[in-house]
Design a protein around this motif. Structure first.
Motif, PDB file in Angstrom:
ATOM      1  N   ASP A   7      -3.405   1.259  -9.918  1.00  0.00           N
ATOM      2  CA  ASP A   7      -2.792   3.046  -8.561  1.00  0.00           C
ATOM      3  C   ASP A   7      -2.507   2.757 -10.590  1.00  0.00           C
ATOM      4  OD1 ASP A   7      -0.608   1.366  -9.315  1.00  0.00           O
ATOM      5  OD2 ASP A   7       0.200   1.979  -7.713  1.00  0.00           O
ATOM      6  N   GLU A  52       1.809  10.046   6.752  1.00  0.00           N
ATOM      7  CA  GLU A  52       1.332   9.794   4.932  1.00  0.00           C
ATOM      8  C   GLU A  52       0.234   8.637   5.510  1.00  0.00           C
ATOM      9  OE1 GLU A  52       3.278   8.209   1.455  1.00  0.00           O
ATOM     10  OE2 GLU A  52       5.682   9.748   1.724  1.00  0.00           O
ATOM     11  N   ALA A 107       0.839  -1.086   0.432  1.00  0.00           N
ATOM     12  CA  ALA A 107      -0.097  -0.070   0.200  1.00  0.00           C
ATOM     13  C   ALA A 107       0.788   1.370   0.069  1.00  0.00           C
ATOM     14  CB  ALA A 107      -0.224   0.486   1.507  1.00  0.00           C
ATOM     15  N   PHE A 108       1.821   1.046   0.157  1.00  0.00           N
ATOM     16  CA  PHE A 108       2.953   2.196   0.607  1.00  0.00           C
ATOM     17  C   PHE A 108       4.267   1.978  -0.603  1.00  0.00           C
ATOM     18  CE2 PHE A 108       1.153   2.816   4.516  1.00  0.00           C
ATOM     19  CZ  PHE A 108       0.788   4.311   4.728  1.00  0.00           C
ATOM     20  N   THR A 115      -8.516   2.243   6.843  1.00  0.00           N
ATOM     21  CA  THR A 115      -6.759   3.861   6.196  1.00  0.00           C
ATOM     22  C   THR A 115      -4.965   3.753   7.740  1.00  0.00           C
ATOM     23  OG1 THR A 115      -8.967   5.378   6.127  1.00  0.00           O
ATOM     24  CG2 THR A 115      -6.503   5.955   6.782  1.00  0.00           C
ATOM     25  N   VAL A 157      -7.103   1.471   2.314  1.00  0.00           N
ATOM     26  CA  VAL A 157      -6.846   0.086   1.622  1.00  0.00           C
ATOM     27  C   VAL A 157      -7.804  -0.867   1.561  1.00  0.00           C
ATOM     28  CG1 VAL A 157      -5.674  -2.215   1.654  1.00  0.00           C
ATOM     29  CG2 VAL A 157      -4.152   0.612   2.235  1.00  0.00           C
ATOM     30  N   ARG A 217      -2.469   5.882   3.986  1.00  0.00           N
ATOM     31  CA  ARG A 217      -3.564   5.453   2.277  1.00  0.00           C
ATOM     32  C   ARG A 217      -4.787   4.591   3.472  1.00  0.00           C
ATOM     33  NH1 ARG A 217       0.270   7.675   0.772  1.00  0.00           N
ATOM     34  NH2 ARG A 217       1.839   7.081  -0.595  1.00  0.00           N
TER      35      ARG A 217
END
Length: 289
Positions: A220, A208, A36-37, A279, A212, A210
């Protein structure tokens, strides 16, 4: 009320067990969070050199530490890693000699570690922490970091839960919120953690975020896909069955069997939704020089 569980729980405060089944779940979780990152093992802008010391607090299975050490070694940097947890039940049996595992609490790190580490990483302690414990953890991490060192805390949003996409998952969300409230668990970590890091003296605070998906895939701009299988999300809540039952089911369930059925139904709702997600926040900050 029958509990029907053989899971091993290390403490009353921490809602998740420490056993082989949980180790497997943690390793899958590590894979999807890393993906995810953008396959980055760290978000903080830390620059390491050979000989630097890195701390992984609440290391669990140690999978993040092992991959982080290997990534640095592949880039010609041999770092010295200390990995701590309140139990050794999930520590890996084999690891490089420069990666060390020990039983220590995140709230009470060894006294002689003052200003020892260039970087400290900690992930997903939300279900072990309340306000006073979070402040102790942050204070300890500040103490053991070198001036100029970086901290990174990766956590999950638990105030605005976005997987109540049907009647059964709405029940689960009600149960989770009741349990978290009874335990004093802080849910809005995306705003809470930057605040207490600043209060503790850290600077350069950032994060940051994300979102998910659960049970779905998402592409993406590079057509890279993130897959989160709902069964692993079910396994997270299944791992908390004993604390749920000890709490009387929080007015939602009465037996272990009823709880299992609820999770099974939730999995079906998540698999048929394109809105169910969770999240994650990677919050980082620097100890002043």
């Amino acid at each position: 009320m029958s509990q029907n569980t053989t899971r091993h729980y290390t403490s009353e405060q921490y809602l998740l067990p420490a056993d082989t089944e949980e180790t497997e779940r943690l390793n899958h979780q590590h894979a999807w969070i890393t993906q995810a990152f953008e396959n980055r093992l760290h978000i903080a802008p830390v620059l390491l050199n050979t000989g630097d010391k890195v701390l992984e607090s609440a290391a669990g299975s140690g999978i993040w530490a092992l991959e982080f050490e290997a990534e640095n070694a592949a880039n010609g940097r041999i770092i010295d890693m200390e990995c701590v947890d309140i139990t050794n039940k999930q520590f890996p049996h084999q690891h490089p000699p420069n990666v060390h595992f020990s039983i220590n609490s995140a709230t009470d790190l060894p006294l002689d570690w003052v200003s020892s580490f260039s970087y400290a990483h900690q992930r997903l302690l939300i279900v072990a922490m309340n306000d006073s414990l979070w402040k102790k953890v942050v204070k300890e991490l500040y103490r053991v970091l070198q001036p100029g060192g970086w901290i990174e805390l990766l956590e999950v949003e638990a105030q605005e839960l976005c997987f109540d996409v049907g009647p059964q998952s709405k029940k689960l969300v009600s149960l989770i919120k009741a349990m978290y409230g009874a335990k004093g668990i802080i849910g809005n970590l995306g705003t809470y953690l930057p605040s207490i890091l600043t209060q503790a003296g850290f600077t350069q605070v950032g994060f940051e975020r994300r979102d998910v998906p659960i049970g779905q895939s998402q592409a993406d701009g590079n057509e890279r896909k993130i897959f989160i299988r709902s069964k692993y999300w079910q396994n997270l809540w299944k791992a908390m069955k004993e604390p749920v039952l000890k709490g009387g089911g929080y007015g939602i369930v009465e037996t272990g069997e009823e709880y299992d059925e609820l999770l099974q139904d939730c999995g079906g709702e998540w698999d048929n939704s394109d809105k169910a997600h969770t999240t994650y926040y990677a919050v980082f900050a620097q100890k002043p020089l």
